[in-house]
Enzyme design. Structure first.
Site, PDB file in Angstrom:
ATOM      1  N   ASP A  34     -23.987   3.595  -7.832  1.00 21.06           N
ATOM      2  CA  ASP A  34     -23.253   3.183  -6.636  1.00 21.06           C
ATOM      3  C   ASP A  34     -24.192   3.075  -5.439  1.00 21.06           C
ATOM      4  OD1 ASP A  34     -20.985   3.163  -8.131  1.00 21.06           O
ATOM      5  OD2 ASP A  34     -20.144   5.011  -7.316  1.00 21.06           O
ATOM      6  N   GLU A  36     -27.372   2.267  -5.371  1.00 18.75           N
ATOM      7  CA  GLU A  36     -28.176   1.045  -5.427  1.00 18.75           C
ATOM      8  C   GLU A  36     -27.333  -0.167  -5.041  1.00 18.75           C
ATOM      9  OE1 GLU A  36     -30.974  -1.484  -8.583  1.00 18.75           O
ATOM     10  OE2 GLU A  36     -30.313   0.564  -9.079  1.00 18.75           O
ATOM     11  N   TYR A  37     -26.084  -0.225  -5.536  1.00 16.02           N
ATOM     12  CA  TYR A  37     -25.177  -1.328  -5.194  1.00 16.02           C
ATOM     13  C   TYR A  37     -24.939  -1.358  -3.682  1.00 16.02           C
ATOM     14  CZ  TYR A  37     -21.033  -4.323  -5.102  1.00 16.02           C
ATOM     15  OH  TYR A  37     -20.153  -5.337  -4.829  1.00 16.02           O
ATOM     16  N   ASP A  38     -24.625  -0.190  -3.110  1.00 13.90           N
ATOM     17  CA  ASP A  38     -24.342  -0.110  -1.672  1.00 13.90           C
ATOM     18  C   ASP A  38     -25.545  -0.530  -0.835  1.00 13.90           C
ATOM     19  OD1 ASP A  38     -21.792   0.729  -2.200  1.00 13.90           O
ATOM     20  OD2 ASP A  38     -22.227   2.867  -1.953  1.00 13.90           O
ATOM     21  N   SER A  83      10.957 -14.508 -13.867  1.00 15.13           N
ATOM     22  CA  SER A  83      11.001 -13.196 -14.508  1.00 15.13           C
ATOM     23  C   SER A  83      11.208 -13.396 -16.007  1.00 15.13           C
ATOM     24  CB  SER A  83      12.136 -12.366 -13.918  1.00 15.13           C
ATOM     25  OG  SER A  83      13.367 -13.063 -14.047  1.00 15.13           O
ATOM     26  N   GLU A 113       1.237  -8.243 -25.405  1.00 20.00           N
ATOM     27  CA  GLU A 113       0.412  -7.712 -24.321  1.00 20.00           C
ATOM     28  C   GLU A 113       1.108  -6.522 -23.683  1.00 20.00           C
ATOM     29  OE1 GLU A 113      -1.091 -11.110 -21.712  1.00 20.00           O
ATOM     30  OE2 GLU A 113       0.460 -12.065 -22.932  1.00 20.00           O
ATOM     31  N   LYS A 115       2.660  -4.482 -20.769  1.00 18.31           N
ATOM     32  CA  LYS A 115       3.331  -4.881 -19.525  1.00 18.31           C
ATOM     33  C   LYS A 115       2.898  -3.917 -18.417  1.00 18.31           C
ATOM     34  CE  LYS A 115       7.867  -6.147 -17.704  1.00 18.31           C
ATOM     35  NZ  LYS A 115       7.857  -5.308 -16.507  1.00 18.31           N
ATOM     36  N   ASP A 117       2.544  -2.010 -15.062  1.00 21.83           N
ATOM     37  CA  ASP A 117       3.550  -1.657 -14.060  1.00 21.83           C
ATOM     38  C   ASP A 117       2.931  -1.757 -12.670  1.00 21.83           C
ATOM     39  OD1 ASP A 117       5.934  -0.875 -13.025  1.00 21.83           O
ATOM     40  OD2 ASP A 117       5.760   1.244 -13.544  1.00 21.83           O
ATOM     41  N   GLU A 170      -1.287  -9.106 -12.640  1.00 19.67           N
ATOM     42  CA  GLU A 170      -0.575  -7.915 -12.160  1.00 19.67           C
ATOM     43  C   GLU A 170      -1.569  -7.022 -11.437  1.00 19.67           C
ATOM     44  OE1 GLU A 170       3.378  -6.015 -12.306  1.00 19.67           O
ATOM     45  OE2 GLU A 170       2.639  -7.975 -12.939  1.00 19.67           O
ATOM     46  N   TYR A 222      -2.971 -12.366 -16.598  1.00 21.40           N
ATOM     47  CA  TYR A 222      -2.249 -12.491 -17.868  1.00 21.40           C
ATOM     48  C   TYR A 222      -1.782 -13.909 -18.211  1.00 21.40           C
ATOM     49  CZ  TYR A 222       1.818 -12.002 -14.743  1.00 21.40           C
ATOM     50  OH  TYR A 222       2.728 -12.148 -13.720  1.00 21.40           O
ATOM     51  N   LYS A 310      11.308  -3.369 -23.149  1.00 20.21           N
ATOM     52  CA  LYS A 310      11.263  -2.240 -22.212  1.00 20.21           C
ATOM     53  C   LYS A 310      11.346  -0.934 -22.996  1.00 20.21           C
ATOM     54  CE  LYS A 310      11.094  -2.965 -18.425  1.00 20.21           C
ATOM     55  NZ  LYS A 310      11.999  -3.299 -17.330  1.00 20.21           N
ATOM     56  N   CYS A 404      39.318   5.318   4.205  1.00 22.73           N
ATOM     57  CA  CYS A 404      37.902   4.971   4.356  1.00 22.73           C
ATOM     58  C   CYS A 404      37.160   6.038   5.154  1.00 22.73           C
ATOM     59  CB  CYS A 404      37.784   3.620   5.061  1.00 22.73           C
ATOM     60  SG  CYS A 404      36.081   3.151   5.443  1.00 22.73           S
ATOM     61  N   CYS A 407      36.051   4.131   8.706  1.00 19.95           N
ATOM     62  CA  CYS A 407      37.003   3.654   9.722  1.00 19.95           C
ATOM     63  C   CYS A 407      38.391   4.265   9.581  1.00 19.95           C
ATOM     64  CB  CYS A 407      37.101   2.137   9.675  1.00 19.95           C
ATOM     65  SG  CYS A 407      37.889   1.497   8.173  1.00 19.95           S
ATOM     66  N   CYS A 422      38.062  -0.774   1.060  1.00 19.16           N
ATOM     67  CA  CYS A 422      38.527  -0.764   2.433  1.00 19.16           C
ATOM     68  C   CYS A 422      38.723  -2.221   2.821  1.00 19.16           C
ATOM     69  CB  CYS A 422      37.505  -0.097   3.352  1.00 19.16           C
ATOM     70  SG  CYS A 422      37.906  -0.285   5.108  1.00 19.16           S
ATOM     71  N   CYS A 427      35.746  -2.851   9.762  1.00 19.79           N
ATOM     72  CA  CYS A 427      35.123  -1.591   9.319  1.00 19.79           C
ATOM     73  C   CYS A 427      33.625  -1.623   9.642  1.00 19.79           C
ATOM     74  CB  CYS A 427      35.331  -1.407   7.825  1.00 19.79           C
ATOM     75  SG  CYS A 427      34.453   0.027   7.146  1.00 19.79           S
TER      76      CYS A 427
END
Length: 668
Positions: A34, A36-38, A83, A113, A115, A117, A170, A222, A310, A404, A407, A422, A427
């Site tokens: 890290d 060297e990269y920085d 979706s 594949e 999924k 989250d 994702e 994906y 799922k 209610c 109200c 109601c 209301c």
């Protein structure tokens, strides 16, 4: 250092830093420390400060986060981000396999594949350069989060070929990053994030890109949404091609030759998912062959060639402390369980839906009961059942009120319904919930106007109906707690923009009973103006295929109310658009159009129309525009620099037009 030397060194640093970044964030095989990269990154930053003209959009320095944004702009997706349909068990997957094979034959391969989250994002590249990144939004329109996505080091700022395309992925937060983030928030006495998905989404919706840069997010790509001239013929080939371009794809994917192999894959990941360094909430199964995907097509909401399995919902035990009643915008009284806090599927749950009084009686739920809770679809907490054997005798029956709670009007149960309502139109709870619905994403979509701000405005008597939103002043907003000048200006600007929304958004936002977003779009497309809608009869409405008797009665009753006439007149005077602005309905006279019923592919660069304009024009005349050439294609319209699609069309003997021929037919 002279400019010529600096330019040469900048190019060298670009190449070496991009390679180190690819090794670390995509291949997970770092070749340098890290430190060297920085050190190299700091050298590049100094050169760009000394020679600002050498800084480019794809420079590794662009990942540290740029200027703070005022707000997120809206972005239309080139192809909708739909979706997926859900499967919850083996039979659902076998039914999916049966439907696919009935449509395309027995010779089918699937790609399985994980999924992820997280938050779905779209990445647009022009000539190999990353130019636009957006959220999914409502599937058609998302938010421009390009500057935040540039801070994610697994997203290449320039890919390895000069291609123009759109890819989907994702964005997620690895578990170790989530733990570190929450430890820091707790140390600062701030509320921790509930789960990595919320943390990722919250990070990418920060107006300050430096915050996103500090969150150590990643992205798995994906799909290739707009294949352009890549020539890939399958989903698995597309993923391999994305690997070749330098994207990070998930290597746990598998091509399966049968539904039995799919089921084996799904079963294996039921337990293996706990060992991953990131969260997954299921498995995505896609038909591999692109031509078969086109044959299967889409429903209004999802592709017929893919499904999301799922994982079964996690169930936990806790104690039900109380039952709270909420009044919705249509007056329905919904009981909600108040629980002892408990962790379910990655989040802490304190409330769960009980739906209605009949369910409480059916499950014999008492105050103080020990109950089993799960998240339906891993999202909405609900009480599954009661552990009667845990009762001590101190539990108490729950009695639904007769009036209610907001109200005090008498509650009624409409014949044929299980819900108490109601029916007082004044209301306060119904008015407040109606306002929240009006500004929501699928309705008027007013940025920055969430439930808390609506509640504040309502509590301070600044708004009583939706028209009042368009009368708000900066002075009124500044009186609200935690509302500064910039926030007030942004909110007023966001409200003003929604005056130009198309009719279907306003129609859905008004909250007419039984009229959802899809029905609102159908009505807007069919009748085109609010004035015409307001005068329709039941018979005219039910003549529309999607409109049933009950919905028609509800629409007629709504527009007959004098208060509604007054509200619409007021909105019109305030400058709120009352007309439909979307693609026109294909009229009966268009059935004779050359395009009617034909499958058409657009390829190459068009001069007179954009790709989206050409697509809309063809669809208005009854044609169907698809993304790839197959034996089912009737016509290919080729612009300048048309590539593999044109070649394939010629090989298959498919008719090819130029743009001039297309325009002549559209205008005839």
């Amino acid at each position: 250092m002279e400019r010529e030397q600096a330019q040469k060194r900048v190019r060298e640093l670009h190449d070496v830093l991009n390679q180190f970044n690819y090794e670390y964030h995509v291949l997970d095989k770092p070749s340098v420390s890290d430190a060297e990269y920085d050190s190299l990154l700091q050298e590049l930053l100094k050169l760009e400060q000394e020679f600002p003209e050498l800084q480019t959009e794809d420079s590794p320095t662009q990942r540290v986060g740029g200027n703070i944004l005022d707000m997120f702009n809206k972005v239309d997706h080139i192809t909708p981000m739909l979706s997926l349909g859900n499967a919850f068990n083996e039979q659902d997957l076998r039914d999916f396999d049966r439907r696919v094979k009935q449509a395309v034959g027995e010779d089918v391969r699937y790609v399985c594949e994980l999924k992820i989250d997280g938050l779905a994002v779209s990445l647009r590249y022009e000539d190999g350069l990353f130019v636009l990144g957006a959220t999914r939004g409502d599937g058609t329109t998302g938010e421009d989060i390009t500057m935040n996505l540039k801070t994610i080091k697994s997203i290449p700022l320039r890919v390895k070929e000069p291609v123009t395309m759109e890819v989907r992925g994702e964005a997620y937060m690895p578990k170790h990053s989530f733990e570190r983030l929450n430890e820091a928030k707790v140390a600062r006495e701030e509320e921790p994030f509930a789960n990595p998905r919320n943390a990722a989404a919250g990070s990418l919706r920060q107006l300050d890109p430096k915050i996103a840069a500090s969150r150590n997010l990643s992205v798995y790509v994906y799909s290739l949404a707009d294949a352009g001239e890549t020539g890939v013929d399958s989903h698995s080939e597309a993923l391999d091609y994305l690997d070749k371009l330098g994207f990070k794809t998930n290597k746990e994917r598998k091509v399966c030759g049968s539904i039995e192999e799919v089921l084996e894959y799904v079963t294996a990941w039921h337990t293996k998912r706990q060992d991953l360094s990131y969260d997954i909430d299921g498995i995505v199964i896609k038909v591999d062959n692109t031509e078969q995907q086109e044959q299967l097509g889409f429903t209004a909401k999802s592709p017929r060639w893919a499904i999301a399995y799922k994982f079964p919902a996690e169930e936990v035990t806790t104690r039900l402390l109380d039952i709270e009643l909420n009044i919705g915008r249509t007056g329905v009284v919904t009981p909600t369980a108040i629980l002892e806090p408990v962790r379910v599927a990655g989040t802490t749950v304190q409330r769960a839906s009980l739906h209605n009084e009949d369910l409480i009686r059916e499950k014999d739920i008492k105050l103080g009961d020990t109950v089993i809770v799960k998240k339906a679809g891993d999202i909405i907490p609900e009480v599954v059942n009661v552990l009667v054997e845990k009762r001590t005798g101190e539990e108490r029956d729950f009695q639904m009120p007769t009036h209610c709670p907001e109200c005090e009007s008498e509650l009624v149960r409409i014949e044929g319904e299980v819900a108490l309502r109601c029916i007082n139109p004044k209301c306060p709870a119904q008015i407040r919930e109606g306002l929240i619905h009006f500004v929501s994403r699928n309705a008027m979509n007013i940025d920055g106007l969430g439930e808390k701000v609506i509640a504040q405005l309502f509590r301070e008597n600044l708004i009583e109906d939706v028209a009042d939103l368009y009368k708000l002043t900066k002075e009124q907003l500044l009186e609200l707690e935690r509302m500064g000048e910039k926030s007030a200006d942004n909110l007023l600007s966001a409200i003003e923009k929604t005056k130009d929304n198309s009719l279907e958004r306003l129609l859905f936002g008004l909250g007419i009973r039984l009229v959802g977003s899809k029905a609102a779009k159908t009505l807007a497309m069919e009748f085109e103006h609010m004035d015409r809608l307001a005068g329709l009869t039941r018979e005219e409405l039910t003549a529309i295929h999607e409109i049933g008797d009950k919905m028609a009665d509800s629409i007629v009753t709504y527009f007959e109310q004098p208060e509604v006439t007054e509200l619409l007149s007021e909105l019109k005077d305030l400058g709120v658009n009352m007309a439909y602005k979307g693609p026109k309905k294909v009229q009966a006279e268009n059935v004779d159009s050359f395009f009617a019923g034909k499958t058409i592919v657009l390829t190459g660069k068009l001069e007179e129309l954009s790709r989206n304009e050409a697509k809309a024009a063809i669809e208005q005349l009854g044609g169907k525009v698809t993304g790839s050439v197959s034996k089912n294609t009737d016509l290919v319209i080729a612009g300048e620099e048309a590539g593999s699609k044109l070649t394939k069309a010629e090989e298959l003997g498919i008719e090819v037009w130029n743009e001039a021929q297309m325009l002549a037919e559209i205008q005839s």
